[in-house]
Design a protein around this motif. Sequence first.
Motif, PDB file in Angstrom:
ATOM      1  N   SER A 129       9.352 -42.742  40.647  1.00 46.18           N
ATOM      2  CA  SER A 129       8.037 -43.109  41.169  1.00 46.18           C
ATOM      3  C   SER A 129       6.965 -42.284  40.476  1.00 46.18           C
ATOM      4  O   SER A 129       7.210 -41.167  40.046  1.00 46.18           O
ATOM      5  N   ASN A 130       5.803 -42.863  40.412  1.00 46.36           N
ATOM      6  CA  ASN A 130       4.629 -42.218  39.830  1.00 46.36           C
ATOM      7  C   ASN A 130       4.586 -42.264  38.310  1.00 46.36           C
ATOM      8  O   ASN A 130       3.604 -41.842  37.721  1.00 46.36           O
ATOM      9  N   SER A 169       4.965 -46.381  50.627  1.00 54.63           N
ATOM     10  CA  SER A 169       4.854 -46.531  49.177  1.00 54.63           C
ATOM     11  C   SER A 169       4.533 -45.201  48.517  1.00 54.63           C
ATOM     12  O   SER A 169       3.868 -44.348  49.103  1.00 54.63           O
ATOM     13  N   GLN A 170       4.994 -45.043  47.311  1.00 58.43           N
ATOM     14  CA  GLN A 170       4.708 -43.839  46.542  1.00 58.43           C
ATOM     15  C   GLN A 170       3.337 -44.003  45.883  1.00 58.43           C
ATOM     16  O   GLN A 170       2.372 -44.321  46.540  1.00 58.43           O
ATOM     17  N   SER A 171       3.264 -43.796  44.587  1.00 55.97           N
ATOM     18  CA  SER A 171       1.955 -43.850  43.941  1.00 55.97           C
ATOM     19  C   SER A 171       1.521 -45.288  43.697  1.00 55.97           C
ATOM     20  O   SER A 171       2.333 -46.212  43.682  1.00 55.97           O
ATOM     21  N   PHE A 227      -1.897 -40.995  44.652  1.00 52.80           N
ATOM     22  CA  PHE A 227      -0.752 -40.839  45.539  1.00 52.80           C
ATOM     23  C   PHE A 227      -1.192 -40.427  46.949  1.00 52.80           C
ATOM     24  O   PHE A 227      -0.716 -40.946  47.947  1.00 52.80           O
ATOM     25  N   SER A 268      12.026 -46.688  43.722  1.00 53.48           N
ATOM     26  CA  SER A 268      11.175 -46.647  42.534  1.00 53.48           C
ATOM     27  C   SER A 268      10.866 -48.034  41.987  1.00 53.48           C
ATOM     28  O   SER A 268      10.557 -48.185  40.812  1.00 53.48           O
TER      29      SER A 268
END
Lengths: 114, 110
Positions: A99-100, B30-32, B51, B96
């Motif tokens: 993630s990110n 949710s993440q980013s 984020f 992810s």
Amino acid sequence: GGIITQTPKFLIGQEGQKLTLKCQQNFNHDTMYWYRQDSGKGLRLIYYSITENDLQKGDLSEGYDASREKKSSFSLTVTSAQKNEMAVFLCASSIIRVSNERLFFGHGTKLSVL
Amino acid sequence: QEKVQQSPESLIVPEGAMSSLNCTFSNSASQSIWWYQQHPGKGPEALISIFSNGNKKEGRLTVYLNRASLHVSLHIRDSQPSDSAVYLCAVFGDNSKLIWGLGTSLVVNP
């Protein structure tokens, strides 16, 4: 900096034909992706690969095969092109799959099937 | 199934104006969230991510995230004709997995 190169830029095929799209990246990224972009639909993940020789199915893998023989390259095969199919296939890469993470995209291969 | 919805579908603004784009998502965990810009015939290019609740500013871009209302917005100050493009909102969800919106088409008139 780096770049993702997709070939060919345009691909015209016949119904039932097997078609291969290629992607090369020089970022030295571990993870690579194939997305399909259709008008009126969001990007849909076909396949991704987290390292050389790894393959993971996405939501749209049926009708496609993929291959990651080298870290820098990822190819996608349409196993049997569908009549009147028209879409853009986008290749992307990221450092790792978490993630990110930012994705870097190529300019796409536009597919038209006669 | 996780969803990302963007509004408006299209936006026309004069040069120099503020452009405001919206994105709602379905998963509060949710993440980013990322915003990408896509010019015709090109692949998406990442612009900015967020984020944490609150806002984040980078140059002419400001992003606001409110997780309680499942809403994120992108604001482009002093919009330029070169900003004309499709803007895609992408949300990292479970495992992810990246979920994409359909995009907002922005046109900035000189």
